[in-house]
Scaffold this active site. Structure first.
Site, PDB file in Angstrom:
ATOM      1  N   TYR A  71      11.764   4.900  15.346  1.00  9.37           N
ATOM      2  CA  TYR A  71      10.497   5.021  14.911  1.00  9.37           C
ATOM      3  C   TYR A  71      10.214   6.200  14.483  1.00  9.37           C
ATOM      4  O   TYR A  71      10.436   7.506  15.157  1.00  9.37           O
ATOM      5  CB  TYR A  71       9.318   4.503  15.929  1.00  9.37           C
ATOM      6  CG  TYR A  71       9.731   3.428  16.894  1.00  9.37           C
ATOM      7  CD1 TYR A  71      10.505   2.558  16.578  1.00  9.37           C
ATOM      8  CD2 TYR A  71       9.046   3.429  18.225  1.00  9.37           C
ATOM      9  CE1 TYR A  71      10.491   1.154  17.242  1.00  9.37           C
ATOM     10  CE2 TYR A  71       9.155   2.319  19.009  1.00  9.37           C
ATOM     11  CZ  TYR A  71      10.139   1.143  18.603  1.00  9.37           C
ATOM     12  OH  TYR A  71      10.115   0.121  19.361  1.00  9.37           O
ATOM     13  N   ASN A 130       6.111   7.529  13.444  1.00  4.95           N
ATOM     14  CA  ASN A 130       4.832   7.825  14.349  1.00  4.95           C
ATOM     15  C   ASN A 130       3.872   6.788  14.149  1.00  4.95           C
ATOM     16  O   ASN A 130       3.163   6.653  13.306  1.00  4.95           O
ATOM     17  CB  ASN A 130       4.047   9.063  13.519  1.00  4.95           C
ATOM     18  CG  ASN A 130       4.872  10.351  13.847  1.00  4.95           C
ATOM     19  OD1 ASN A 130       5.721  10.650  13.315  1.00  4.95           O
ATOM     20  ND2 ASN A 130       4.467  11.304  14.780  1.00  4.95           N
ATOM     21  N   TYR A 164      12.835  14.031  26.654  1.00  4.49           N
ATOM     22  CA  TYR A 164      12.506  12.666  25.913  1.00  4.49           C
ATOM     23  C   TYR A 164      13.660  12.209  24.924  1.00  4.49           C
ATOM     24  O   TYR A 164      14.203  11.291  24.960  1.00  4.49           O
ATOM     25  CB  TYR A 164      11.203  12.551  25.581  1.00  4.49           C
ATOM     26  CG  TYR A 164      10.947  11.483  24.648  1.00  4.49           C
ATOM     27  CD1 TYR A 164      10.947  10.267  25.156  1.00  4.49           C
ATOM     28  CD2 TYR A 164      10.731  11.569  23.369  1.00  4.49           C
ATOM     29  CE1 TYR A 164      10.576   9.089  24.420  1.00  4.49           C
ATOM     30  CE2 TYR A 164      10.489  10.464  22.605  1.00  4.49           C
ATOM     31  CZ  TYR A 164      10.362   9.397  22.865  1.00  4.49           C
ATOM     32  OH  TYR A 164      10.123   7.994  22.356  1.00  4.49           O
ATOM     33  N   PHE A 196      11.763  -2.038  25.319  1.00  2.00           N
ATOM     34  CA  PHE A 196      10.655  -0.827  24.999  1.00  2.00           C
ATOM     35  C   PHE A 196      10.334  -0.093  26.308  1.00  2.00           C
ATOM     36  O   PHE A 196       9.821   1.166  26.071  1.00  2.00           O
ATOM     37  CB  PHE A 196       9.319  -1.345  24.804  1.00  2.00           C
ATOM     38  CG  PHE A 196       9.148  -2.175  23.522  1.00  2.00           C
ATOM     39  CD1 PHE A 196       9.280  -1.457  22.394  1.00  2.00           C
ATOM     40  CD2 PHE A 196       9.263  -3.810  23.571  1.00  2.00           C
ATOM     41  CE1 PHE A 196       9.035  -2.258  21.084  1.00  2.00           C
ATOM     42  CE2 PHE A 196       9.063  -4.447  22.342  1.00  2.00           C
ATOM     43  CZ  PHE A 196       8.946  -3.602  21.040  1.00  2.00           C
ATOM     44  N   LYS A 206      16.716   9.399  24.500  1.00  2.00           N
ATOM     45  CA  LYS A 206      16.766   8.369  23.432  1.00  2.00           C
ATOM     46  C   LYS A 206      18.298   8.434  22.752  1.00  2.00           C
ATOM     47  O   LYS A 206      18.880   7.500  22.399  1.00  2.00           O
ATOM     48  CB  LYS A 206      15.721   8.434  22.305  1.00  2.00           C
ATOM     49  CG  LYS A 206      14.403   8.158  22.872  1.00  2.00           C
ATOM     50  CD  LYS A 206      14.352   6.518  23.230  1.00  2.00           C
ATOM     51  CE  LYS A 206      12.917   6.103  23.501  1.00  2.00           C
ATOM     52  NZ  LYS A 206      12.740   4.800  23.855  1.00  2.00           N
ATOM     53  N   SER A 252      13.947   6.511  18.445  1.00  2.00           N
ATOM     54  CA  SER A 252      12.815   7.455  17.960  1.00  2.00           C
ATOM     55  C   SER A 252      13.489   8.125  16.970  1.00  2.00           C
ATOM     56  O   SER A 252      14.619   8.696  16.822  1.00  2.00           O
ATOM     57  CB  SER A 252      12.475   8.272  19.164  1.00  2.00           C
ATOM     58  OG  SER A 252      11.685   9.319  18.817  1.00  2.00           O
TER      59      SER A 252
END
Length: 338
Positions: A176, A178, A148, A80, A152, A124
């Site tokens: 993921y 939200n 960002y 994570f 990822k 993400s």
């Protein structure tokens, strides 16, 4: 044998640790506490009655990571750790590349040296970029519009190449949508530093009186009420997705991307109105211009997660917002004054 959870005191990490402890797993958390608190460890123990091993360290520190693997019998890793604010990534991109990409390389190199080749990676939906139409599925082209998202995507590319080079690796890249909500106990939840970057903690802080009003970025999208629509998923459902992915790693060869979302979209104003109903508080808001790069509608095709992991989200929007409000009202200043 232990599971290594990097970033395990963070928002999604802490909820995943709770679910793993609930099924009897032995947990080692590595976190540099840049966006979390050691109080989370006490709360996790309150919820589960179980202790975790906590190591304050940065994944960019190769020596510290080597020590973790030497001192603990690690069988698999859930990764994570990383910086996660889109806006901030535009302002300090080098920090994002250093933490998210270089830190991941240090972790993967250490795992390889110790022959630990089972990994669940926190990716993400930002990797779908701007060019795809929802529902978004794992076969679609990937791209990124901010540092960002680029980090990822870069880490995903690294993992795809790693898995091609060595078939012993089993890697789940969980994309993921939200995450919102909090543990139903109200003991852990999203606790951002400074002004929240995400919608729900911002709405919650307006409701509790910490912030004066919400900014709604655009009300002229092609949606039912003109505001942006996103796929919101309860953080506990998300955590359970990690548990399922971990359990299924033996069946995953190579590196497999998997969406974790509900498959449904909810608009900003629907969120605001539901929060008002749940909390009984007013949520003043102002419509401001759209942000560059924001899309009207983004939601997942979550069928791969159901077929491959036997997982699907079960908690509805009322539960997501009720749990958010319980966390915020029980912890009006988050962890900062406790």
């Amino acid at each position: 044998m232990s599971l290594l959870i990097t970033g395990g005191t963070g928002y999604i990490g802490s909820h995943t640790v709770v679910e793993l402890l609930n099924i009897g797993k032995d947990i080692v958390i590595v976190d540099n506490l840049s966006n979390s608190s050691t109080l989370v460890l006490e709360r996790i123990k309150q919820i589960t009655g179980k202790q975790v091993t906590f190591i304050e360290a940065d994944i960019c520190d190769a020596g510290a990571m080597e020590q973790v693997f030497q001192q603990h019998d690690i069988e698999a890793v859930i990764h994570f750790a990383g910086l996660k604010a889109v806006g901030e990534s535009n302002e300090i991109p080098l920090n994002y590349y250093q933490n998210n990409v270089s830190g991941s390389l240090v972790l993967f190199e250490t795992m390889a040296r110790h022959n630990v080749k089972k990994l669940v990676f926190s990716s993400s939906a930002t990797v779908y970029g701007e060019g795809n139409v929802s529902p978004l599925d794992e076969t679609m082209a990937t791209s990124a519009t901010n540092p960002y998202g680029q980090t990822k995507l870069m880490v995903e590319h690294i993992l795809f190449d790693l898995a091609k080079s060595d078939p012993q690796w089993s890697i789940a890249c969980l994309r993921y949508f939200n995450p919102i909500g909090a543990h139903e106990s109200g003991l852990i939840g999203e606790n951002p530093n400074g002004i929240p970057n995400n919608l729900l903690p911002y709405v919650a802080q307006v409701a509790i009186g910490r912030l004066p009003q919400l900014q709604v970025f655009g009300d002229d999208y092609d949606t039912a009420d003109g505001t942006g629509v996103r796929d919101y998923i309860h953080v506990v459902d998300l955590a359970l997705g990690h548990v399922k992915a971990l359990e299924k790693l033996a069946d995953i060869s190579g590196c497999t991307p998997i969406n974790l979302g509900t498959g449904n979209g909810t608009s900003v104003l629907e969120i605001v109105n539901t929060f008002k109903a749940v909390s009984g508080r007013d949520i003043p808001y102002a419509i401001v211009p759209r942000r560059a790069g924001d899309l009207a509608t983004v939601y997942a095709d979550a069928s791969v997660a159901k077929a491959l992991l036997g997982w699907q989200a079960t908690r509805d929007m009322h539960a997501m917002i009720s749990d958010t409000w319980r966390w915020q009202s029980q912890n009006p200043e988050g962890f900062s004054n406790q």
